[in-house]
Design an enzyme around this catalytic site. Structure first.
Site, PDB file in Angstrom:
ATOM      1  N   CYS A   1      11.782   5.409  -8.559  1.00 42.00           N
ATOM      2  CA  CYS A   1      13.089   4.812  -8.885  1.00 42.00           C
ATOM      3  C   CYS A   1      12.995   3.916 -10.118  1.00 42.00           C
ATOM      4  O   CYS A   1      13.892   3.900 -10.965  1.00 42.00           O
ATOM      5  CB  CYS A   1      13.615   3.996  -7.705  1.00 42.00           C
ATOM      6  SG  CYS A   1      13.916   4.997  -6.230  1.00 42.00           S
TER       7      CYS A   1
HETATM    8  C1  BEZ Z   1      10.010   6.028  -5.119  1.00 39.45           C
HETATM    9  O1  BEZ Z   1      10.926   5.747  -5.861  1.00 39.45           O
HETATM   10  O2  BEZ Z   1       8.861   6.170  -5.533  1.00 39.45           O
HETATM   11  C2  BEZ Z   1      10.270   6.187  -3.661  1.00 39.45           C
HETATM   12  C3  BEZ Z   1      11.403   5.675  -3.082  1.00 39.45           C
HETATM   13  C4  BEZ Z   1      11.590   5.810  -1.723  1.00 39.45           C
HETATM   14  C5  BEZ Z   1      10.684   6.488  -0.967  1.00 39.45           C
HETATM   15  C6  BEZ Z   1       9.569   7.037  -1.557  1.00 39.45           C
HETATM   16  C7  BEZ Z   1       9.350   6.882  -2.905  1.00 39.45           C
END
Ligand code: BEZ
Length: 209
Positions: A45
């Site tokens: 994210c």
């Molecule tokens: C990520 O953005 O890396 C992420 C977000 C939620 C769950 C798993 C990964």
């Protein structure tokens, strides 16, 4: 109920990092991209939000406003923005909705309980000036989206809204386009002089100006 192509994008009021907004009022007659991310302070994210921020000039050129969302509160988004700038070099320059009560996520069906019942998936809604949904996509938490692809889709949507053409696989600005079946051969000859018929159902012409 899922939000589908051609539907009016549901209106809502929500707290964002840039103050409370009423979505349709905020959007006005622009194009808009509403996208969700699963969770603040997570790695994929962080890269996505930085990428979207870095492309603001490109979204602006396409008259497209961008707005993010997760079920984290606005205060969390604001703290996270510092990390996004540190990691990607881009300050977040669009509002992020804090949807702690999940009312927007539910309105747009962004929570897929068999993936996670607490986090939004990576949804994207491209919404036209008429407030209708023109494109949706859904990625899982583990796969970051390609924001250049969203620009390409916007280019296609904006071109095909103006002209009776469609864009082929992997099309990009300047490539040839396809004349839609709604245009007769006689009309095509005047509107797209020199077009090429590859098959009776596949007529190709340079991208209209
Ligand atoms: C990520 O953005 O890396 C992420 C977000 C939620 C769950 C798993 C990964």
């Amino acid at each position: 109920m899922a939000v589908r192509l051609g539907d009016i994008a549901p209106d809502f009021e929500a707290a964002t990092t840039q103050g409370t907004i009423k979505f349709h009022e905020w959007k006005g007659s622009h194009w808009a991209i509403l996208f969700s991310h699963p969770k603040d302070f997570t790695p994929v994210c962080t890269t996505e939000l930085g990428m979207a921020a870095g492309l603001k000039g490109e979204f602006d050129k396409r008259n497209c406003k961008v707005i993010g969302l997760s079920v984290d509160p606005v205060e969390s988004h604001m703290k996270w923005e510092g990390d996004i700038k540190d990691v990607t070099g881009h300050a977040v320059n669009f509002p992020m909705i804090g949807d702690a009560d999940k009312h927007v996520s539910n309105l747009y069906d962004m929570i897929h309980p068999n993936a996670s019942d607490t986090m939004t998936v990576r949804s994207v809604f491209v919404i036209g000036p008429d407030n209708k949904v023109k494109m949706t996509l859904t990625y899982p938490a583990s796969t970051g989206r390609n924001f250049i692809e969203l620009l390409r889709v916007l280019d296609s949507l904006q071109l095909t809204a103006k002209h009776q053409v469609a864009t082929p696989a992997d099309w990009k600005q300047g490539d040839d386009v396809i004349i839609t079946g709604a245009v007769s051969d006689a009309d095509a000859a005047t509107r797209f002089p020199g077009y090429v018929t590859k098959k009776p159902y596949l007529r190709v012409t340079p991208q209209p100006k």
